[in-house]
Design a protein around this motif. Sequence first.
Motif, PDB file in Angstrom:
ATOM      1  N   SER A 125       1.174   4.208   3.963  1.00 42.36           N
ATOM      2  CA  SER A 125       2.045   3.247   3.287  1.00 42.36           C
ATOM      3  C   SER A 125       2.361   2.103   4.236  1.00 42.36           C
ATOM      4  O   SER A 125       2.723   2.343   5.395  1.00 42.36           O
ATOM      5  N   MET A 126       2.197   0.895   3.739  1.00 43.25           N
ATOM      6  CA  MET A 126       2.533  -0.282   4.556  1.00 43.25           C
ATOM      7  C   MET A 126       2.562  -1.499   3.652  1.00 43.25           C
ATOM      8  O   MET A 126       2.173  -1.428   2.491  1.00 43.25           O
ATOM      9  N   GLU A 127       3.067  -2.604   4.195  1.00 40.26           N
ATOM     10  CA  GLU A 127       3.095  -3.808   3.368  1.00 40.26           C
ATOM     11  C   GLU A 127       2.860  -5.056   4.204  1.00 40.26           C
ATOM     12  O   GLU A 127       3.089  -5.060   5.417  1.00 40.26           O
ATOM     13  N   ILE A 156       0.864  -1.180   0.000  1.00 38.77           N
ATOM     14  CA  ILE A 156       0.000   0.000   0.000  1.00 38.77           C
ATOM     15  C   ILE A 156       0.900   1.229   0.000  1.00 38.77           C
ATOM     16  O   ILE A 156       1.764   1.361   0.870  1.00 38.77           O
ATOM     17  N   ASN A 157       0.720   2.088  -1.012  1.00 37.58           N
ATOM     18  CA  ASN A 157       1.594   3.245  -1.156  1.00 37.58           C
ATOM     19  C   ASN A 157       0.826   4.553  -1.088  1.00 37.58           C
ATOM     20  O   ASN A 157      -0.045   4.805  -1.928  1.00 37.58           O
ATOM     21  N   ALA A 158       1.134   5.376  -0.080  1.00 35.14           N
ATOM     22  CA  ALA A 158       0.603   6.741   0.018  1.00 35.14           C
ATOM     23  C   ALA A 158      -0.897   6.805  -0.235  1.00 35.14           C
ATOM     24  O   ALA A 158      -1.389   7.674  -0.960  1.00 35.14           O
ATOM     25  N   LEU A 159      -1.623   5.884   0.372  1.00 32.13           N
ATOM     26  CA  LEU A 159      -3.050   5.756   0.086  1.00 32.13           C
ATOM     27  C   LEU A 159      -3.881   6.841   0.767  1.00 32.13           C
ATOM     28  O   LEU A 159      -3.729   7.122   1.946  1.00 32.13           O
ATOM     29  N   ARG A 160      -4.752   7.428  -0.035  1.00 32.53           N
ATOM     30  CA  ARG A 160      -5.692   8.429   0.473  1.00 32.53           C
ATOM     31  C   ARG A 160      -7.111   7.978   0.202  1.00 32.53           C
ATOM     32  O   ARG A 160      -7.409   7.450  -0.871  1.00 32.53           O
ATOM     33  N   SER A 161      -7.974   8.198   1.197  1.00 34.25           N
ATOM     34  CA  SER A 161      -9.371   7.825   1.024  1.00 34.25           C
ATOM     35  C   SER A 161     -10.202   8.592   2.039  1.00 34.25           C
ATOM     36  O   SER A 161      -9.680   9.062   3.053  1.00 34.25           O
ATOM     37  N   GLY A 162     -11.488   8.743   1.744  1.00 38.94           N
ATOM     38  CA  GLY A 162     -12.325   9.471   2.688  1.00 38.94           C
ATOM     39  C   GLY A 162     -13.791   9.375   2.340  1.00 38.94           C
ATOM     40  O   GLY A 162     -14.202   8.512   1.559  1.00 38.94           O
ATOM     41  N   TYR A 163     -14.546  10.223   2.970  1.00 40.85           N
ATOM     42  CA  TYR A 163     -16.001  10.236   2.823  1.00 40.85           C
ATOM     43  C   TYR A 163     -16.395  11.639   2.405  1.00 40.85           C
ATOM     44  O   TYR A 163     -16.311  12.570   3.208  1.00 40.85           O
ATOM     45  N   GLY A 164     -16.778  11.797   1.150  1.00 38.68           N
ATOM     46  CA  GLY A 164     -17.065  13.133   0.662  1.00 38.68           C
ATOM     47  C   GLY A 164     -15.818  13.992   0.768  1.00 38.68           C
ATOM     48  O   GLY A 164     -14.751  13.591   0.322  1.00 38.68           O
TER      49      GLY A 164
END
Length: 239
Positions: free
Chosen positions: A26-28, A9-17
């Motif tokens: 980032s992790m593996e 997982i690289n520099a992952l961004r996510s959200g709600y609206g």
Amino acid sequence: RSDEALLQINALRSGYGRIEALHGVSMEVNRGEIVALVGSNGAGKTTLLRAVSGVQPVSGGAIVFDGHDVTNAQPHARVKRGIAQVPEGRQIFSPLSIEDNLRLGAYLRKGSEIDRDLDMVYDLFPVLKERRRNPAGGLSGGQQQMLAIGRALMSGPKLLLLDEPSMGLAPILVDQVFQIVEKLRDESGVTVFLVEQNAFAALSIADRGYVIETGEISISGTGRELLDDERVREAYLGV
Ligand code: ATP
């Protein structure tokens, strides 16, 4: 080493609206490991897990699984590649028999492997075999957690995602469920990524762990290192 990672997982961004819940994570997870992600309520654990299984949209970064970029792949395509999620709250089908619940986990597969894996699940959870014709709704909380794990195993996964497997379980059942997760790693070669508020139970069986705080990884290390870490002990182990 990153070339050995099953999940990256690289520099992952996510959200709600407009509200971002993951700010570049980032992790593996390497093959054959149990990796635990711990953190408090609302830190972003479920959001991260759901992003990996593909039911939560991401706004930046990448998810690479088994050498394939799956960042924007449909959930069923990820199941086919070998990602299986055991959802928080288990979500079993109460009126259906235990065996039908298990067979539903194999809906994308066909052939004799299904019966072989059904035997494997019954070996792992004898209580499910004894009661296989009974409605799943009659199982206790701990047994339903076992059924949910069994159902996920029926998709023939390389990676098992577990969302709060200890939730709602009495302490003795928590121990049982975590022992089963260890057994899975040791005997079936399944790789496990689990998120937990019960940091002690999770880190005790984890090869490696990460701490997530308000959408960012703050600490990482082996399970042992995190259990010994002053910050982890104060914030998550209550010592
Ligand atoms: P928990 O242990 O309570 O499940 P968590 O670490 O899994 O916590 P998330 O559920 O991933 O945390 O939540 C991360 C952030 O996103 C929190 O601030 C939460 O309020 C917010 N959030 C989660 N789900 C939604 C949603 N459906 N709509 C809006 N905001 C949400």
